[in-house]
Scaffold this motif. Structure first.
Motif, mmCIF file in Angstrom:
data_model
loop_
_atom_site.group_PDB
_atom_site.id
_atom_site.type_symbol
_atom_site.label_atom_id
_atom_site.label_comp_id
_atom_site.label_asym_id
_atom_site.label_seq_id
_atom_site.Cartn_x
_atom_site.Cartn_y
_atom_site.Cartn_z
ATOM 1 N N LYS A 16 0.856 -1.219 -0.138
ATOM 2 C CA LYS A 16 0.046 -0.004 -0.107
ATOM 3 C C LYS A 16 0.950 1.302 0.004
ATOM 4 O O LYS A 16 0.588 2.187 -0.678
ATOM 5 C CB LYS A 16 -0.883 0.044 1.174
ATOM 6 N N THR A 34 -2.220 7.054 6.690
ATOM 7 C CA THR A 34 -2.669 7.272 8.102
ATOM 8 C C THR A 34 -2.224 6.477 9.146
ATOM 9 O O THR A 34 -2.339 6.441 10.236
ATOM 10 C CB THR A 34 -4.273 7.126 7.757
ATOM 11 N N GLY A 35 -1.613 5.196 8.640
ATOM 12 C CA GLY A 35 -0.901 4.400 9.872
ATOM 13 C C GLY A 35 0.170 5.242 10.662
ATOM 14 O O GLY A 35 0.538 4.757 11.690
ATOM 15 N N ALA A 36 0.823 6.270 9.906
ATOM 16 C CA ALA A 36 1.863 6.927 10.603
ATOM 17 C C ALA A 36 1.242 7.701 11.471
ATOM 18 O O ALA A 36 1.882 8.182 12.759
ATOM 19 C CB ALA A 36 2.561 7.916 9.413
ATOM 20 N N ARG A 39 0.867 5.422 14.342
ATOM 21 C CA ARG A 39 2.413 5.014 14.860
ATOM 22 C C ARG A 39 2.724 6.320 15.762
ATOM 23 O O ARG A 39 3.598 6.094 16.776
ATOM 24 C CB ARG A 39 3.099 4.761 13.784
ATOM 25 N N SER A 99 -0.924 -0.893 16.842
ATOM 26 C CA SER A 99 -1.940 -1.756 16.475
ATOM 27 C C SER A 99 -3.069 -1.728 17.779
ATOM 28 O O SER A 99 -4.227 -1.708 17.476
ATOM 29 C CB SER A 99 -1.636 -2.998 16.164
ATOM 30 N N ALA A 102 -4.519 1.819 18.000
ATOM 31 C CA ALA A 102 -5.667 1.847 16.818
ATOM 32 C C ALA A 102 -6.865 1.161 17.096
ATOM 33 O O ALA A 102 -8.068 1.199 16.556
ATOM 34 C CB ALA A 102 -4.963 1.224 15.472
ATOM 35 N N ARG A 108 -9.064 6.472 17.651
ATOM 36 C CA ARG A 108 -9.581 6.618 16.307
ATOM 37 C C ARG A 108 -10.542 7.876 15.994
ATOM 38 O O ARG A 108 -10.547 8.586 14.903
ATOM 39 C CB ARG A 108 -10.807 5.406 15.960
ATOM 40 N N GLY A 128 -4.561 3.527 4.165
ATOM 41 C CA GLY A 128 -4.845 2.919 5.763
ATOM 42 C C GLY A 128 -5.823 1.688 5.753
ATOM 43 O O GLY A 128 -5.448 0.757 4.962
ATOM 44 N N ASP A 130 -9.219 1.692 6.986
ATOM 45 C CA ASP A 130 -10.644 2.184 7.129
ATOM 46 C C ASP A 130 -11.098 3.379 6.468
ATOM 47 O O ASP A 130 -11.942 4.100 6.729
ATOM 48 C CB ASP A 130 -11.148 2.360 8.569
ATOM 49 N N ARG A 178 -1.173 -9.411 13.635
ATOM 50 C CA ARG A 178 -1.567 -7.939 13.296
ATOM 51 C C ARG A 178 -2.840 -7.634 12.559
ATOM 52 O O ARG A 178 -3.710 -7.037 12.759
ATOM 53 C CB ARG A 178 -0.346 -6.965 12.861
ATOM 54 N N ASP A 182 -6.199 -6.216 13.595
ATOM 55 C CA ASP A 182 -6.751 -4.857 12.783
ATOM 56 C C ASP A 182 -8.189 -5.342 12.207
ATOM 57 O O ASP A 182 -9.118 -4.645 12.217
ATOM 58 C CB ASP A 182 -6.007 -4.488 11.727
HETATM 59 O O1 DC Z 1 -0.317 0.882 7.962
HETATM 60 P P1 DC Z 1 0.662 0.697 9.404
HETATM 61 O O2 DC Z 1 1.452 -0.672 9.392
HETATM 62 O O3 DC Z 1 1.581 1.968 9.440
HETATM 63 O O4 DC Z 1 -0.314 1.048 10.425
HETATM 64 C C1 DC Z 1 -0.188 0.932 11.608
HETATM 65 C C2 DC Z 1 -1.049 0.408 12.599
HETATM 66 O O5 DC Z 1 -2.273 1.348 12.398
HETATM 67 C C3 DC Z 1 -1.781 -0.924 11.985
HETATM 68 O O6 DC Z 1 -1.818 -1.646 13.200
HETATM 69 C C4 DC Z 1 -3.164 -0.662 11.651
HETATM 70 C C5 DC Z 1 -3.360 0.803 12.249
HETATM 71 N N1 DC Z 1 -4.330 1.509 11.209
HETATM 72 C C6 DC Z 1 -5.789 1.512 11.455
HETATM 73 O O7 DC Z 1 -6.102 0.754 12.395
HETATM 74 N N2 DC Z 1 -6.379 2.593 10.651
HETATM 75 C C7 DC Z 1 -5.537 3.223 9.592
HETATM 76 N N3 DC Z 1 -6.436 4.006 8.802
HETATM 77 C C8 DC Z 1 -4.482 3.191 9.279
HETATM 78 C C9 DC Z 1 -3.594 2.280 10.167
#
Ligand code: DC
Length: 223
Positions: A16, A34-36, A39, A99, A102, A108, A128, A130, A178, A182
């Motif tokens: 992704k 958005t994962g960042a 994080r 995780s 999240a 959220r 991301g 969602d 993970r 998730d």
């Molecule tokens: O994409 P990533 O591995 O950097 O995401 C880090 C964590 O955040 C992963 O456990 C999933 C979660 N996440 C989420 O729940 N919703 C998102 N929109 C993006 C990431």
């Protein structure tokens, strides 16, 4: 072509981030990882004495953070309270804690508002879990990128290169855990939107995926 809001969801290791970054560059759009953001919250939790299950403390912590993306040398980079943090948020400990945070609805909810604000002017690729289901159900075009678990583990393993202290089997186990966390959480679980374009990248290169997406976007919006 009109300015579009594009979403890209999928499990860990499906490609992704690279695909989203390249797609955004090709279109001249912003790339929002958005994962960042999750994080970034995890990084602050790890430096504090906060229990990641303590919703009140998490809410206060989120309210005190300024998370933003800045364009550095044509690349989107995450900043927390004015400092670059990209180099601090990819460790196994932060990955696991991200995780966990999240899965907390307060986190959220806070990040939902931030993401909506970031998407206001469109011309962006939001990546991301969602994006197409919860954050931008009205996105102009949605993609869901997947690949087999073995292929995703292999890609993650190869990405980590010399710094890797995990075996391939351990990486695969981590990804499975993970994915389960998730996909099974109550709030905004990882799943494809019904109207997303689904792509299995197991046997596709990054550029094949990007070209496929660009062709799809062109066929829908370039009239
Ligand atoms: O994409 P990533 O591995 O950097 O995401 C880090 C964590 O955040 C992963 O456990 C999933 C979660 N996440 C989420 O729940 N919703 C998102 N929109 C993006 C990431």
């Amino acid at each position: 072509m009109q300015k579009l809001l594009i979403t890209l969801d999928g499990p860990a290791g499906a490609g992704k981030s690279t695909v989203s970054r390249k797609l955004a560059q090709r279109l001249g759009y912003r790339y929002i990882d958005t994962g960042a953001l999750y994080r970034g919250v995890a990084l602050v939790v790890s430096h504090s004495k906060i229990d990641p299950q303590d919703d009140l403390a998490l809410e206060q912590l989120c309210a005190s953070l300024k998370l933003e993306f800045r364009l550095i040398e044509n690349n989107s980079a995450i900043f927390l309270n004015g400092a670059a943090i990209a180099h601090l948020i990819r460790t196994p400990a932060i990955t696991a804690l991200a995780s966990t945070v999240a899965s907390r609805p307060v986190v959220r909810e806070h990040l939902l508002k931030l993401q909506l604000e970031m998407g206001r002017n469109k011309a962006a690729v939001f990546e991301g879990r969602d994006m197409g289901t919860v954050v931008f159900p009205q996105a102009d075009i949605k993609f869901f990128l997947d690949a087999s678990i073995k292929e995703r583990a292999l890609r993650r393993h190869n990405e980590s290169g010399d710094q890797n202290d995990q075996t391939l089997t351990e990486t695969e186990l981590n990804i499975r855990q993970r994915d389960a966390q998730d996909a099974n959480r109550l709030t905004a679980p990882l799943k494809s939107a019904d109207d997303a374009v689904k792509i299995d990248s197991t046997r596709m290169s990054i550029s094949e995926v990007v070209e496929f997406m660009l062709a799809k976007i062109k066929s829908e919006f370039d009239s």
